[in-house]
Design a protein around this motif. Structure first.
Motif, PDB file in Angstrom:
ATOM      1  N   VAL A   1      -4.104  -5.681   6.503  1.00  0.00           N
ATOM      2  CA  VAL A   1      -2.392  -5.290   7.646  1.00  0.00           C
ATOM      3  C   VAL A   1      -1.253  -5.288   6.366  1.00  0.00           C
ATOM      4  O   VAL A   1      -1.144  -6.020   5.581  1.00  0.00           O
ATOM      5  CB  VAL A   1      -2.320  -6.241   8.351  1.00  0.00           C
ATOM      6  N   PHE A   2      -0.305  -4.561   6.791  1.00  0.00           N
ATOM      7  CA  PHE A   2       1.194  -4.588   5.982  1.00  0.00           C
ATOM      8  C   PHE A   2       2.347  -4.634   7.233  1.00  0.00           C
ATOM      9  O   PHE A   2       1.910  -3.990   7.910  1.00  0.00           O
ATOM     10  CB  PHE A   2       1.264  -3.220   5.851  1.00  0.00           C
TER      11      PHE A   2
ATOM     12  N   LEU B   1     -11.333 -15.192   7.215  1.00  0.00           N
ATOM     13  CA  LEU B   1     -11.189 -15.034   5.721  1.00  0.00           C
ATOM     14  C   LEU B   1      -9.306 -14.176   5.190  1.00  0.00           C
ATOM     15  O   LEU B   1     -10.269 -12.904   5.312  1.00  0.00           O
ATOM     16  CB  LEU B   1     -11.667 -15.112   5.025  1.00  0.00           C
ATOM     17  N   ASN B   2      -8.339 -14.842   4.703  1.00  0.00           N
ATOM     18  CA  ASN B   2      -7.849 -14.070   4.952  1.00  0.00           C
ATOM     19  C   ASN B   2      -6.819 -12.854   5.774  1.00  0.00           C
ATOM     20  O   ASN B   2      -6.578 -13.281   7.047  1.00  0.00           O
ATOM     21  CB  ASN B   2      -7.357 -13.147   3.209  1.00  0.00           C
ATOM     22  N   GLU B   3      -7.301 -11.395   5.863  1.00  0.00           N
ATOM     23  CA  GLU B   3      -7.219 -10.837   6.849  1.00  0.00           C
ATOM     24  C   GLU B   3      -8.307  -9.852   7.495  1.00  0.00           C
ATOM     25  O   GLU B   3      -8.737  -9.368   8.153  1.00  0.00           O
ATOM     26  CB  GLU B   3      -6.352  -9.468   6.253  1.00  0.00           C
TER      27      GLU B   3
ATOM     28  N   PRO C   1       0.903  -1.156   0.206  1.00  0.00           N
ATOM     29  CA  PRO C   1      -0.244  -0.218   0.013  1.00  0.00           C
ATOM     30  C   PRO C   1       1.004   1.362  -0.084  1.00  0.00           C
ATOM     31  O   PRO C   1       1.900   1.346   0.335  1.00  0.00           O
ATOM     32  CB  PRO C   1      -0.371  -0.094   1.328  1.00  0.00           C
ATOM     33  N   LEU C   2      -0.123   2.471  -0.250  1.00  0.00           N
ATOM     34  CA  LEU C   2       0.987   3.765  -0.687  1.00  0.00           C
ATOM     35  C   LEU C   2       1.994   3.898   0.802  1.00  0.00           C
ATOM     36  O   LEU C   2       2.303   5.550   0.399  1.00  0.00           O
ATOM     37  CB  LEU C   2       0.418   4.271  -1.610  1.00  0.00           C
ATOM     38  N   GLU C   3       0.631   3.570   1.436  1.00  0.00           N
ATOM     39  CA  GLU C   3       0.777   4.217   2.998  1.00  0.00           C
ATOM     40  C   GLU C   3       2.546   4.027   3.455  1.00  0.00           C
ATOM     41  O   GLU C   3       3.377   4.455   4.540  1.00  0.00           O
ATOM     42  CB  GLU C   3      -0.681   4.139   3.888  1.00  0.00           C
TER      43      GLU C   3
ATOM     44  N   ILE D   1      -1.865  -0.945  10.056  1.00  0.00           N
ATOM     45  CA  ILE D   1      -3.322  -1.693   9.803  1.00  0.00           C
ATOM     46  C   ILE D   1      -4.008  -1.299   8.408  1.00  0.00           C
ATOM     47  O   ILE D   1      -3.741   0.249   9.546  1.00  0.00           O
ATOM     48  CB  ILE D   1      -4.655  -1.626  11.074  1.00  0.00           C
ATOM     49  N   LEU D   2      -4.368  -0.705   7.894  1.00  0.00           N
ATOM     50  CA  LEU D   2      -4.325   0.160   6.945  1.00  0.00           C
ATOM     51  C   LEU D   2      -5.934   0.226   6.698  1.00  0.00           C
ATOM     52  O   LEU D   2      -6.354   0.986   6.721  1.00  0.00           O
ATOM     53  CB  LEU D   2      -4.432  -0.591   5.175  1.00  0.00           C
TER      54      LEU D   2
END
Length: 1252
Positions: A450-451, A477-479, A63-65, A428-429
């Motif tokens: 999440v990254f 389910l995944n995140e 993500p660009l963040e 956490i985005l």
């Protein structure tokens, strides 16, 4: 006659000379990707009630963040062909990254700056546009580099081709002579151009050459005849090449074919027994494709399996012919499976980047790091092993963009691989407290993107419990967290926790029901996906609680459907229920249900009952709550009404929390009560309950005394006492009154008391400002109220009677002082101390001690204090200061005055600084003295800096102290030719120098024209600038500029011929200071020939100086002159009558002399001589009543006109004593006064002053 077949080769794409009987053909595989869309079964329909957006990527998707190197997201693919009719060519390059990337381009391997770069709203992009007119000069191979602090990404080479207009070469073709039955090949050889190319064979008359199995056009554009016939003879075989993209058709020079007959007498073979039989068979080893009996077999190669040995055989009754082909398939580089993928890894791991490509010839692989060549470096654990890069024990500094480029003779492929080596706690985005809505029984996905590095472990829990969510309807389910068949009890808050070895982070997701407030509009969305081919049968039906909703077009209908949305206007409780959306086609249907909950105010409580507690004035109230209508009750409000004081008016008595249904109430005595209760929720207050029966309380003594007691003194000898009375319901019984008690504080006096019915009392004949103790107690017929509190107050105030003493002044600087005093005795203040007033008067300026100013100012300083700081004084002035005390009643007497002087200060800024008369090595500076000297001027500080005109930096600086206080101009010598200087001038006193005024000017590279006797004459509304031009300057042009010094705006005249010798500036304001310049060009660049500061006279001054004309001596003199003139006229008349001596026309000689004299006079008027002007006009100066000499003709001209005889021609020489000369610039500045002329002259400073 039957001929044996003859095989001739029709090549694929290019002519290859065969080595009979074998031939090698090189085929280049064209790589193409066919994408097929897999369609769903017709009639399938999906109802979307809540969209959860997910995305998948084959590579690293950060993500660009998060800070990351650039990634190319859009770029042009080459080659780009610039067509003639294209208005512009766009070469694209756009990347994403954090920080936003910057861009650079290369062209043919060298740095290139694009001419027209485009931008978007968020960040600049590397895309640039080339206009067609200039595109030829930009042909070449381009590459875009996108960089930020974390790395550099690059694109493949983008080739820009600018094709020339194709042309066939001019040639002379000899006729092709063949015998009947021979094969013929007419070569086209089209010129190079933009593909695709289409070949046509036609005659000069644009008739197509007929083609059949015998005659055909090969892939190379040549015209092939399997065997010749006599009818093939013609003179105009023309090849036409059509270039479709550039919309161009070119024609080759016509070719002639002559076919000779096989029979004597030139008879056709077709008419006799001799025949030409066509080939009977065509075969090849391997895969065959029939494309015509006599055409060579051609197939587009798909892979290396098409390579091999091919044979072509033709035969007839006369025999057979065989030809062999070796086909070799080559291809450009391509990825074996997919390009190398970007990687995110933790510090200390091994990173492998593999570049798997195929191609023939085998591609060469080049590795780069951030756009630069990357080579094997075993020392730093960075290995380059042919198609693989290995980073052992990777570190943070190994993070970069790595490029793998594979190329061979047929093309290249390039991949950017972002390698990020980092350890990072979870980020956490997803937004915290994100709200979600779901219909009853529907599915919902709660997101938690999440990254992190290393990857995080995700867990979900209900907000009210730390335990991880578990159940058959909850699926991580995944995140995200998926909830199947949502129930009403699933509403609430859910907590997502992400953790790894670097840390932990958490957010909360909120899941709500579909709820609306009564009276508003409810919106239910139903989005359906269906096969568009079934659109005619698609429909959406809405049901409520199983019953279809009638969607009528009547105006009173509250239901509206618009683009799949059901809107219910003015929702009420009856609209609550389960709503089902049914979407169907002729083949299928689907539905979804949502539970609509309507919120409204609570219902009124029921069965409100009273029960007594310990006493009749303490009761308990009970009730049964009504429905909360889907919004919990926040509180209950208990109200009362009593029939004695305010019958029928309900007032709030007590608030009770929403989870209680009882209240304990304390009541007042002697009142007849009734009670009611209403509930409040988030929507608002509900209706009240039915009132209870009346409840009468017995009378009692007052339970409180008056509050907010105020003690004031409106006059010096009395004390006013007031208070806030008890409310009527607080009387508790009849006969309420108040007892007031008071006595002096601290002297042992007896209490004095008074009984009053009102809520105020006045104590008279008191001493001024004496402290008292006061009590106020309530009483009714049933007893006294509680024991009152004692309140302290003062009797009335009066103005102070004494002044502060021992006033001392300490001057801190030129504008600030500190004043101190001894306070007046407290007894003399006679009231609450308000503070002190400090008064000061500026008596005079020490620069002009004879002028009385009397400028008064004062400041107030509240509270008890013995000193104060007084700002805002004027430097170098005499002041007188006093202090007095004040209270609420007014001011006390002033103290004895203290006189003091403020010291000298630095002067104010000079009002004007001009640079003029710029020469090769000198500039004249002229200025005005500061308006506020703040002391005795000692001179001026002049700084001048040599400025680099390119960098604007100071190259050299010098400083000059000008000691003359009256100096207002200074000529700087020794400056550099054609250079820019910055001048800073400050006025100085003994206290220092003031702020500088800055001016910039340049020395000239060439000498300015030198004018003689430049001067200015000033009246009240106009000014005249005069000069003398030498012979070489008679035809040159000059410009006159002037500026009102109060507004700073320059006005420039039109061009004035130097031979005119003067220019008049009119429309000036009386009594105003102007700066005037005489310039050789129409630019305000400070390089002026002459500059002066002038001041127009006041109009009143003219009248004052003309009063002499009314004196008696003047009248007598004029009468005598008139009488004498009359006598002379009479004598002349008598003599004329006697002999006519003076009558008639003068002789020619005399007429000629008179005419010459008039011409001379006219010339003198047009070109006045300064010296002669003073002589001619000053002879009547003693009788002139103003500086404005009598006009002989028209009025004063405008800036664009010229002034002739209508204005006097005074020059500055007229005002000089002893015929002294002026300075070389002729400028002057200062006060203007002259008793002889009533005009204005300057008092210039410098080495050669002129005094008036």
């Amino acid at each position: 006659m039957t001929q044996k077949p003859v095989l001739f080769h029709v090549p694929y794409k290019s002519q290859v000379t065969p080595v009979d009987p074998y031939q090698h053909v090189l085929l280049i595989s064209a790589v193409s990707i066919h994408q097929w869309r897999v369609m769903k079964l017709v009639g399938s329909l999906q109802l979307v009630l809540l969209l959860a957006f997910t995305s998948t990527a084959t590579g690293l998707n950060i993500p660009l963040e998060v800070e990351q190197p650039p990634t190319i997201i859009n770029s042009s693919s080459g080659p780009i062909i610039a067509l003639p009719f294209d208005k512009s060519i766009t070469i694209q390059c756009e990347a994403r990254g954090n920080p936003p990337p910057e861009y650079r381009w290369t062209k043919d391997g060298k740095d290139f700056i694009p001419p027209h770069v485009t931008t978007n709203r968020h960040h600049p992009v590397g895309t640039f546009v080339l206009h067609n007119k200039q595109v030829v000069e930009f042909r070449g191979k381009y590459r875009c580099y996108s960089s930020n602090k974390l790395g550099t990404a690059m694109t493949e080479e983008i080739e820009l081709r600018v094709p020339n207009v194709p042309k066939f070469p001019k040639e002379v073709n000899s006729p092709l002579v063949v015998e009947e039955g021979d094969p013929i090949i007419l070569e086209c050889n089209p010129p190079e151009g933009v593909a695709p190319i289409k070949i046509y064979w036609m005659s000069i008359g644009l008739e197509h050459i007929e083609q059949d199995e015998r005659v055909s056009v090969g892939a190379d554009g040549n015209l092939y005849f399997a065997y010749a016939l006599l009818k093939d003879s013609r003179q105009d075989y023309c090849c036409f090449a059509s270039f479709i993209k550039i919309r161009t058709i070119v024609q080759k020079t016509a070719m002639a074919v002559i076919v000779k007959s096989l029979k004597p007498g030139n008879e056709s073979a077709d008419s006799g027994e001799a025949t030409v039989e066509p080939p009977l068979e065509g075969a090849a080893e391997g895969r065959a494709s029939e494309a015509g009996v006599y055409s060579s077999w051609i197939s587009d190669p798909e892979d290396e399996s098409d390579a091999g040995k091919y044979m072509c055989k033709a035969q007839n009754s006369a025999g057979e012919a065989v030809h062999y082909f070796d086909v070799i398939v080559e291809e450009p580089p391509k990825w074996l499976s997919e390009p190398p993928q970007s990687q995110l890894t933790v510090i200390g791991t091994d990173v492998h980047i593999k570049c798997s490509v195929s191609g023939k010839p085998s591609p060469d692989i080049t590795w780069r790091r951030n756009g630069r060549l990357f080579k094997d470096d075993p020392v730093n654990n960075r290995r380059v092993l042919d198609d693989t890069v290995v980073l052992h024990n990777a570190k943070t500094e190994d993070s970069a963009v790595y490029q793998c480029e594979a190329s061979n003779s047929h093309g290249s492929v390039l991949a950017n691989i972002n390698i990020m080596v980092m350890n990072m706690a979870p980020l956490i985005l997803t937004r915290n407290y994100q709200e979600y809505a779901v219909v009853l029984g529907g599915d919902i996905l709660l997101n938690c993107s999440v990254f992190s590095s290393p990857p995080s472990k995700i867990s979900w829990a209900r907000d009210d419990t730390p335990e991880t969510i578990d159940g058959i309807r909850f699926f991580p389910l995944n995140e995200s967290l998926q909830i199947i068949s949502a129930d009403k009890k699933d509403s609430g808050r859910y907590k997502c926790v992400a953790s790894n070895s670097e840390g932990m982070s958490a957010i909360t997701a909120v899941l709500d029901d579909v709820q609306v407030i009564s009276g508003t509009t409810a919106q239910l969305m139903c989005q359906a996906e269906y096969d568009k081919s079934l659109q005619s049968t698609f429909e959406v039906v809405w049901r409520k609680d199983g019953e279809e909703i009638p969607l009528l077009s009547e105006e009173n209908s509250r239901y509206f459907v618009d683009y799949g949305m059901l809107q219910i206007m003015s929702v009420n409780l009856s609209d609550q229920g389960a709503y089902t959306c049914v979407a169907r086609t002729s083949l299928d249907e689907d539905n979804a249900t949502a539970l609509l909950t309507v919120q409204d105010v609570p219902d009124a409580p029921k069965i409100v009952e009273i029960s007594e507690l310990q006493s009749p004035r303490n009761i308990s109230l009970y009730w049964i709550p009504g429905s909360d209508h889907n919004s919990s009750v926040i509180e209950f409000i208990v109200e009362y009404e009593e029939s004695q004081w305010e019958p029928g008016r309900w007032r709030e008595l007590q608030k009770v929390p929403g989870n209680q249904a009882t209240a304990e109430l304390a009541l007042h005595g002697n009142l007849n009560y009734q009670f009611r209760v209403y509930a409040v929720n988030a929507v608002g207050p509900g209706p009240p309950s039915e009132p209870t029966e009346r409840y009468k309380t017995p009378p009692a003594a007052p339970e409180k005394n008056p509050e907010n007691i105020k003690i004031q003194g409106h006059s010096p000898n009395q004390m006013d006492i007031s208070w806030e009375p008890l409310l009527p319901i607080e009387h508790n019984g009849p006969g309420l009154e108040y007892r007031v008690r008071y006595r002096k504080l601290g002297v042992g006096d007896e209490w004095k008391l008074h009984m009053v019915n009102r809520h105020s009392f006045v104590v008279r004949n008191t001493s001024t400002f004496v402290p008292y103790e006061i009590e106020i107690q309530s009483r009714n017929s049933h007893g006294w109220g509680p024991e009152p509190k004692i309140v302290t107050g003062y009797s009335g105030e009066d103005v102070p009677t004494a002044a502060p003493r021992d006033i001392a002044v300490e001057v801190i600087n030129t504008t600030v002082l500190r004043v101190s005093w001894t306070p007046a005795p407290a007894a003399t203040v006679r009231g609450h101390l308000g503070g002190y007033h400090v008064h000061w008067v500026r008596k005079r300026s020490l620069l002009n001690p004879n002028q009385i100013l009397d400028e008064r100012q004062s400041l107030s300083f509240p509270g008890k204090r013995t000193h104060a700081i007084v700002p805002g004084l004027e430097p170098f002035s005499e002041y007188r200061l006093t202090v007095n005390v004040f209270n609420k009643k007014g001011n006390g007497p002033n103290s004895d005055p203290v006189t003091f002087n403020t010291p000298e200060g630095a002067p104010a800024q000079v009002p004007i600084l001009t640079a003029s008369n710029a020469q090769i090595d000198s500039i004249l500076l002229v200025w005005g003295p500061p308006r506020e000297a703040n002391g005795i001027l000692t001179g001026y500080l002049l700084q001048h800096h040599l400025i680099n005109e390119t960098t604007l930096e100071v190259v050299d600086s010098q400083e000059t102290n000008i000691t003359g206080a009256d100096t207002t101009q200074w000529k700087l010598h020794g400056l550099e030719r054609g250079s820019l200087y910055r001048f800073l001038l400050s006025a100085c006193t003994a206290a220092g120098c003031g702020p500088p005024l800055t001016q910039e000017s340049s020395t000239v590279a060439l000498e300015l024209p030198a004018l003689l006797n430049v001067s200015s004459y000033v009246s009240d509304t106009f000014a005249k600038i005069s000069w003398t031009a030498i012979e070489e300057q008679q035809d040159s042009e000059l410009y006159v500029a002037y500026m009102n010094n109060s507004d700073g705006f320059w006005r420039i005249s039109e061009a004035v011929n130097a031979s005119q010798s003067f220019h008049v500036i009119d429309g000036l304001k009386p009594g105003t200071v102007y700066t005037v310049r005489l310039m050789s060009k129409r630019l305000l660049d400070n390089a002026s020939i002459f500059e002066d500061v002038i001041q127009t006279r006041l109009q009143g001054a003219v009248g004052q100086k003309s009063s002499f004309s009314t004196q008696g001596w003047f009248i007598g003199t004029m009468c005598a002159v008139a009488l004498l003139t009359l006598v002379v006229l009479m004598a002349c008349f008598v003599r004329r009558n006697r002999g006519g001596k003076y009558a008639g026309t003068p002789p020619p000689t005399q007429r000629q002399e008179m005419f010459s004299m008039e011409k001379v006079k006219e010339k003198e008027d047009l070109h006045p001589d300064p010296e002669s002007q003073g002589l001619n006009e000053d002879s009547f100066g003693d009788y002139s009543d103003s500086e404005e000499k009598p006009l002989k003709g028209s009025s004063v001209c405008s800036l664009n006109g010229a002034l002739g005889d209508s204005v006097s021609r005074d020059s500055m020489v007229d005002y000089a004593d002893g015929g002294r000369e002026f300075n070389e610039d002729g400028s002057f500045i200062g006060e203007y006064s002259d008793s002889r002329h009533g005009g204005s002259v300057s008092e210039p400073s410098g080495p050669r002053p002129v005094t008036a």
